[in-house]
Design a protein around this motif. Structure first.
Motif, PDB file in Angstrom:
ATOM      1  N   LEU A  39       3.888   0.408   3.975  1.00  0.00           N
ATOM      2  CA  LEU A  39       3.216   1.701   3.948  1.00  0.00           C
ATOM      3  C   LEU A  39       3.019   2.248   5.359  1.00  0.00           C
ATOM      4  O   LEU A  39       3.284   3.434   5.615  1.00  0.00           O
ATOM      5  CB  LEU A  39       1.867   1.577   3.248  1.00  0.00           C
ATOM      6  N   LEU A  40       2.580   1.391   6.271  1.00  0.00           N
ATOM      7  CA  LEU A  40       2.334   1.828   7.642  1.00  0.00           C
ATOM      8  C   LEU A  40       3.614   2.342   8.293  1.00  0.00           C
ATOM      9  O   LEU A  40       3.601   3.353   9.001  1.00  0.00           O
ATOM     10  CB  LEU A  40       1.743   0.678   8.466  1.00  0.00           C
ATOM     11  N   LYS A  41       4.724   1.664   8.027  1.00  0.00           N
ATOM     12  CA  LYS A  41       6.003   2.103   8.582  1.00  0.00           C
ATOM     13  C   LYS A  41       6.367   3.499   8.067  1.00  0.00           C
ATOM     14  O   LYS A  41       6.828   4.362   8.820  1.00  0.00           O
ATOM     15  CB  LYS A  41       7.105   1.105   8.216  1.00  0.00           C
ATOM     16  N   ALA A  42       6.147   3.720   6.764  1.00  0.00           N
ATOM     17  CA  ALA A  42       6.470   5.026   6.177  1.00  0.00           C
ATOM     18  C   ALA A  42       5.546   6.108   6.717  1.00  0.00           C
ATOM     19  O   ALA A  42       5.987   7.229   7.024  1.00  0.00           O
ATOM     20  CB  ALA A  42       6.364   4.950   4.656  1.00  0.00           C
ATOM     21  N   VAL A  43       4.259   5.791   6.857  1.00  0.00           N
ATOM     22  CA  VAL A  43       3.280   6.747   7.387  1.00  0.00           C
ATOM     23  C   VAL A  43       3.661   7.183   8.801  1.00  0.00           C
ATOM     24  O   VAL A  43       3.638   8.369   9.137  1.00  0.00           O
ATOM     25  CB  VAL A  43       1.864   6.137   7.373  1.00  0.00           C
ATOM     26  N   ASN A  44       4.030   6.212   9.622  1.00  0.00           N
ATOM     27  CA  ASN A  44       4.407   6.521  11.010  1.00  0.00           C
ATOM     28  C   ASN A  44       5.737   7.266  11.086  1.00  0.00           C
ATOM     29  O   ASN A  44       5.908   8.179  11.901  1.00  0.00           O
ATOM     30  CB  ASN A  44       4.477   5.231  11.829  1.00  0.00           C
ATOM     31  N   VAL A  48       2.878  11.249   7.376  1.00  0.00           N
ATOM     32  CA  VAL A  48       2.224  11.635   6.136  1.00  0.00           C
ATOM     33  C   VAL A  48       1.075  10.677   5.866  1.00  0.00           C
ATOM     34  O   VAL A  48       1.106   9.518   6.294  1.00  0.00           O
ATOM     35  CB  VAL A  48       3.247  11.625   4.968  1.00  0.00           C
ATOM     36  N   LYS A  49       0.055  11.130   5.166  1.00  0.00           N
ATOM     37  CA  LYS A  49      -1.088  10.280   4.865  1.00  0.00           C
ATOM     38  C   LYS A  49      -0.704   9.228   3.840  1.00  0.00           C
ATOM     39  O   LYS A  49      -0.047   9.527   2.840  1.00  0.00           O
ATOM     40  CB  LYS A  49      -2.268  11.107   4.349  1.00  0.00           C
ATOM     41  N   GLY A  50      -1.134   7.979   4.093  1.00  0.00           N
ATOM     42  CA  GLY A  50      -0.779   6.880   3.220  1.00  0.00           C
ATOM     43  C   GLY A  50      -1.942   6.397   2.374  1.00  0.00           C
ATOM     44  O   GLY A  50      -3.105   6.482   2.766  1.00  0.00           O
ATOM     45  N   TYR A  51      -1.610   5.849   1.210  1.00  0.00           N
ATOM     46  CA  TYR A  51      -2.601   5.325   0.279  1.00  0.00           C
ATOM     47  C   TYR A  51      -2.097   4.013  -0.314  1.00  0.00           C
ATOM     48  O   TYR A  51      -0.900   3.864  -0.589  1.00  0.00           O
ATOM     49  CB  TYR A  51      -2.843   6.306  -0.870  1.00  0.00           C
ATOM     50  N   THR A  52      -3.006   3.085  -0.548  1.00  0.00           N
ATOM     51  CA  THR A  52      -2.668   1.884  -1.306  1.00  0.00           C
ATOM     52  C   THR A  52      -3.128   2.027  -2.758  1.00  0.00           C
ATOM     53  O   THR A  52      -2.758   1.223  -3.609  1.00  0.00           O
ATOM     54  CB  THR A  52      -3.309   0.628  -0.693  1.00  0.00           C
TER      55      THR A  52
END
Length: 326
Positions: A39-44, A48-52
């Motif tokens: 998720l962190l890789k995709a956010v960076n 875009v804002k990430g959610y679990t």
């Protein structure tokens, strides 16, 4: 601008995120992934804002549509949570792992009335649109299709692709596209038989799929089709050939071309196939914006028929193995 959220940041999810990043008609408002590192890789990468938590993403980011790129066995919950909030659903293929599972999802979509689309991108090809008009009203008797790829020969390819319980193998990962497109152009299939083997990459603990197979299919209207598929070819080749006394055409899905003859006249059509993912997402966004589902060429209800063909093909291949003479 249509607000879109994405759930699942694997290969397909990241592909759609990359595509939508360059689409001015779409604003990506959130991405959901259970794996925090991924998720962190995709956010960076996509800013875009990430959610679990999927529900938190839907409640906080307020998307108009959600792109679902998760394994098919978890689709029911994801579709229900979105559809009951009036959020439209783009669902990656395969639509489900079983017809029973697919029907549960379809019931939710039908009850809520949200716009829905399944990721069968070849339907959006200009070459396919051209061919569909060209063959309208003309007789087709035989079809030969082939999808050749080298996934099994690539040492760095994700190993889960080769776990049949997870990926479904080449039938569910790739050939289902051919089944869907063939249905779209020719009608419904009646029967499927076939054979499989592993002459290049033997089956083992970390490779439980067939590396090659061949299918014979019969349509309700009498058309006969032979499909050849492999993951052990050192290049990429995807074509469907249409044959009758009136025409002989080749649809090349890699190059986006249609060539051959119709009633003796030569045919040559070329298009840009690199934008198919953009075309299907643009159609989904336009359907939402204009509140008109007709822009979507592959609804979930229709995709269940393509799933049915894939299940029949998988059963036929398994049966061929059991019936081999020792």
């Amino acid at each position: 601008m249509v607000r879109i959220a994405v759930v699942g940041t694997g290969w397909q999810g990241q592909g759609h995120l990359s595509t939508m990043k360059n689409m001015p008609e779409i604003e990506v408002v959130g991405v959901c992934e259970l794996n925090k590192e991924t998720l962190l890789k995709a956010v960076n990468k996509f800013a875009v804002k990430g959610y679990t938590s999927y529900v938190d993403m839907l409640e906080e980011s307020k998307p108009e549509g959600v792109v679902i790129c998760t394994p098919p066995e978890v689709r029911e919950f994801l579709v229900r949570e979105a559809a009951e909030r009036g959020i439209h659903c783009f669902i990656e293929k395969p639509p489900a792992k079983s017809l029973e599972m697919a029907q549960k999802v379809e019931d939710i979509l039908a009850r809520t009335g949200v716009i829905n689309s399944v990721g069968f991108m070849y339907r959006y090809s200009p070459a396919v649109a051209y061919l569909k008009e060209l063959i309208k009203g003309r007789r087709i008797t035989l079809v030969r299709s082939a999808m050749l790829d080298g996934l099994a020969l690539r040492p760095n390819w994700p190993r889960w692709f080769f776990n049949k319980e997870i990926s479904g193998g080449p039938v569910f990962d790739q050939a289902i596209h051919i089944f869907d497109l063939s249905r779209y152009l020719l009608g419904e299939m009646e029967r499927v038989t076939g054979y499989q083997d592993n002459l290049v990459v033997p089956k083992g603990e970390d490779f439980t799929v067939e590396d090659s197979f061949n299918l014979s299919m019969k349509y309700q209207n009498g058309i006969l089709q032979n499909h050849t598929h492999t993951w052990s070819y050192p290049d990429v080749f995807t074509q469907i050939e249409f044959i009758s006394d009136q025409l002989h055409l080749v649809l090349d899905l890699v190059n986006g071309s249609v060539t051959g003859k119709v009633e003796g006249e030569p045919i040559s059509f070329q298009s840009d196939e690199n934008a198919l993912y953009q075309r299907e997402l643009a159609a989904f966004a336009k359907a939402i914006e204009e509140k008109n589902p007709s822009f979507v060429l592959s609804t979930y209800k229709d995709s269940i028929q393509s799933l049915d063909v894939a299940l029949k093909a998988s059963d036929a291949l398994e049966l061929s193995t059991k019936n081999l003479v020792k």
